[in-house]
Design a protein around this motif. Structure first.
Motif, PDB file in Angstrom:
ATOM      1  N   CYS A 111       1.006  -1.104   0.098  1.00 18.13           N
ATOM      2  CA  CYS A 111      -0.109  -0.016  -0.051  1.00 18.13           C
ATOM      3  C   CYS A 111       0.749   1.304  -0.061  1.00 18.13           C
ATOM      4  O   CYS A 111       0.678   2.221  -0.592  1.00 18.13           O
ATOM      5  N   LEU A 112       1.984   1.161   0.942  1.00 15.19           N
ATOM      6  CA  LEU A 112       2.726   2.573   0.844  1.00 15.19           C
ATOM      7  C   LEU A 112       3.449   2.430  -0.592  1.00 15.19           C
ATOM      8  O   LEU A 112       3.673   3.700  -1.100  1.00 15.19           O
ATOM      9  N   GLY A 113       3.953   1.310  -1.167  1.00 17.49           N
ATOM     10  CA  GLY A 113       4.459   1.687  -2.574  1.00 17.49           C
ATOM     11  C   GLY A 113       3.462   2.105  -3.643  1.00 17.49           C
ATOM     12  O   GLY A 113       3.964   2.905  -4.381  1.00 17.49           O
ATOM     13  N   LYS A 114       2.285   1.602  -3.374  1.00 17.05           N
ATOM     14  CA  LYS A 114       1.113   2.032  -4.525  1.00 17.05           C
ATOM     15  C   LYS A 114       0.894   3.482  -4.424  1.00 17.05           C
ATOM     16  O   LYS A 114       0.262   4.120  -5.012  1.00 17.05           O
ATOM     17  N   ASN A 115       1.173   3.992  -3.199  1.00 17.17           N
ATOM     18  CA  ASN A 115       1.101   5.437  -2.975  1.00 17.17           C
ATOM     19  C   ASN A 115       2.323   6.321  -3.121  1.00 17.17           C
ATOM     20  O   ASN A 115       2.706   7.376  -2.157  1.00 17.17           O
ATOM     21  N   ASP A 116       3.114   5.772  -3.918  1.00 14.81           N
ATOM     22  CA  ASP A 116       4.392   6.426  -4.408  1.00 14.81           C
ATOM     23  C   ASP A 116       5.660   6.504  -3.150  1.00 14.81           C
ATOM     24  O   ASP A 116       6.212   7.664  -3.253  1.00 14.81           O
ATOM     25  N   TYR A 117       5.417   5.716  -2.180  1.00 11.37           N
ATOM     26  CA  TYR A 117       6.436   5.757  -1.359  1.00 11.37           C
ATOM     27  C   TYR A 117       7.547   4.979  -1.376  1.00 11.37           C
ATOM     28  O   TYR A 117       7.378   3.711  -1.770  1.00 11.37           O
ATOM     29  N   GLN A 118       8.648   5.407  -1.303  1.00 11.28           N
ATOM     30  CA  GLN A 118       9.986   4.362  -1.332  1.00 11.28           C
ATOM     31  C   GLN A 118      10.111   3.951   0.203  1.00 11.28           C
ATOM     32  O   GLN A 118      10.253   4.601   1.028  1.00 11.28           O
ATOM     33  N   VAL A 119       9.920   2.470   0.210  1.00  7.36           N
ATOM     34  CA  VAL A 119       9.846   2.064   1.587  1.00  7.36           C
ATOM     35  C   VAL A 119      11.294   1.470   1.835  1.00  7.36           C
ATOM     36  O   VAL A 119      11.607   0.221   1.100  1.00  7.36           O
ATOM     37  N   PHE A 120      11.652   1.838   3.089  1.00  7.81           N
ATOM     38  CA  PHE A 120      12.720   1.205   3.637  1.00  7.81           C
ATOM     39  C   PHE A 120      12.297   0.207   4.777  1.00  7.81           C
ATOM     40  O   PHE A 120      11.466   0.595   5.563  1.00  7.81           O
ATOM     41  N   GLU A 121      12.580  -1.269   4.596  1.00  3.49           N
ATOM     42  CA  GLU A 121      12.223  -2.242   5.424  1.00  3.49           C
ATOM     43  C   GLU A 121      12.787  -3.284   5.003  1.00  3.49           C
ATOM     44  O   GLU A 121      13.276  -3.669   4.087  1.00  3.49           O
ATOM     45  N   ASP A 122      12.838  -4.399   6.099  1.00  2.00           N
ATOM     46  CA  ASP A 122      13.293  -5.847   5.838  1.00  2.00           C
ATOM     47  C   ASP A 122      12.325  -6.733   6.640  1.00  2.00           C
ATOM     48  O   ASP A 122      12.671  -7.932   6.525  1.00  2.00           O
ATOM     49  N   THR A 123      11.356  -6.060   7.173  1.00  5.02           N
ATOM     50  CA  THR A 123      10.582  -6.971   7.929  1.00  5.02           C
ATOM     51  C   THR A 123       9.991  -7.934   7.043  1.00  5.02           C
ATOM     52  O   THR A 123       9.582  -9.389   7.514  1.00  5.02           O
ATOM     53  N   THR A 124       9.600  -7.825   5.808  1.00  2.60           N
ATOM     54  CA  THR A 124       8.945  -8.686   4.979  1.00  2.60           C
ATOM     55  C   THR A 124       9.773  -9.634   4.218  1.00  2.60           C
ATOM     56  O   THR A 124       9.648 -10.535   3.540  1.00  2.60           O
ATOM     57  N   LYS A 125      11.076  -9.297   4.445  1.00  2.00           N
ATOM     58  CA  LYS A 125      12.456  -9.905   3.663  1.00  2.00           C
ATOM     59  C   LYS A 125      13.300 -11.020   4.337  1.00  2.00           C
ATOM     60  O   LYS A 125      13.847 -11.888   4.002  1.00  2.00           O
ATOM     61  N   VAL A 126      13.054 -10.621   5.951  1.00  2.00           N
ATOM     62  CA  VAL A 126      14.034 -11.401   6.670  1.00  2.00           C
ATOM     63  C   VAL A 126      13.279 -12.413   7.601  1.00  2.00           C
ATOM     64  O   VAL A 126      12.138 -12.078   8.048  1.00  2.00           O
ATOM     65  N   THR A 127      13.517 -13.668   7.873  1.00  2.00           N
ATOM     66  CA  THR A 127      13.024 -14.467   8.645  1.00  2.00           C
ATOM     67  C   THR A 127      13.496 -14.422  10.018  1.00  2.00           C
ATOM     68  O   THR A 127      14.739 -13.654  10.284  1.00  2.00           O
ATOM     69  N   LEU A 128      12.528 -14.729  10.860  1.00  2.00           N
ATOM     70  CA  LEU A 128      13.085 -14.805  12.480  1.00  2.00           C
ATOM     71  C   LEU A 128      14.383 -15.514  12.526  1.00  2.00           C
ATOM     72  O   LEU A 128      15.233 -14.947  13.470  1.00  2.00           O
ATOM     73  N   GLU A 129      14.489 -16.526  11.965  1.00  2.00           N
ATOM     74  CA  GLU A 129      15.770 -17.560  12.355  1.00  2.00           C
ATOM     75  C   GLU A 129      16.872 -16.532  11.538  1.00  2.00           C
ATOM     76  O   GLU A 129      17.922 -16.747  12.400  1.00  2.00           O
TER      77      GLU A 129
END
Length: 90
Positions: free
Chosen positions: A25-43
């Motif tokens: 949703c952030l990306g669709k609203n033209d935000y460049q999103v800094f994050e790794d929560t969706t990319k990194v596993t807990l392990e």
């Protein structure tokens, strides 16, 4: 515009779809999103070396500093790190 997103990795198995939807949703609203929560596993996060943790913390500091908006999914009683990130953003 730039946004930083954070959420509890501990709940990624249960809430990961919501995390991805927020980032999308952030990306669709033209935000460049800094994050790794969706990319990194807990392990992966738990198995990082101390040096890697310091490097990651420096990335978080830069991401928050560069962001115009900070979004935190905090419906789960999370770790101290989420609260710290909110404090840094404020």
């Amino acid at each position: 515009m730039k946004a930083y997103f954070s959420a509890a990795l501990f709940q990624k198995n249960d809430l990961g779809d919501y995390y991805r939807r927020i980032v999308s949703c952030l990306g669709k609203n033209d935000y460049q999103v800094f994050e790794d929560t969706t990319k990194v596993t807990l392990e992966e996060a738990v198995s990082k070396s101390d040096q890697d943790r310091v490097l990651y913390y420096k990335h978080v500091l830069k991401w928050i500093d560069k962001s115009d908006l900070v979004v935190v999914e905090a419906s789960f009683p999370s770790t101290l790190s989420i609260g710290h990130e909110i404090s840094l953003a404020l």
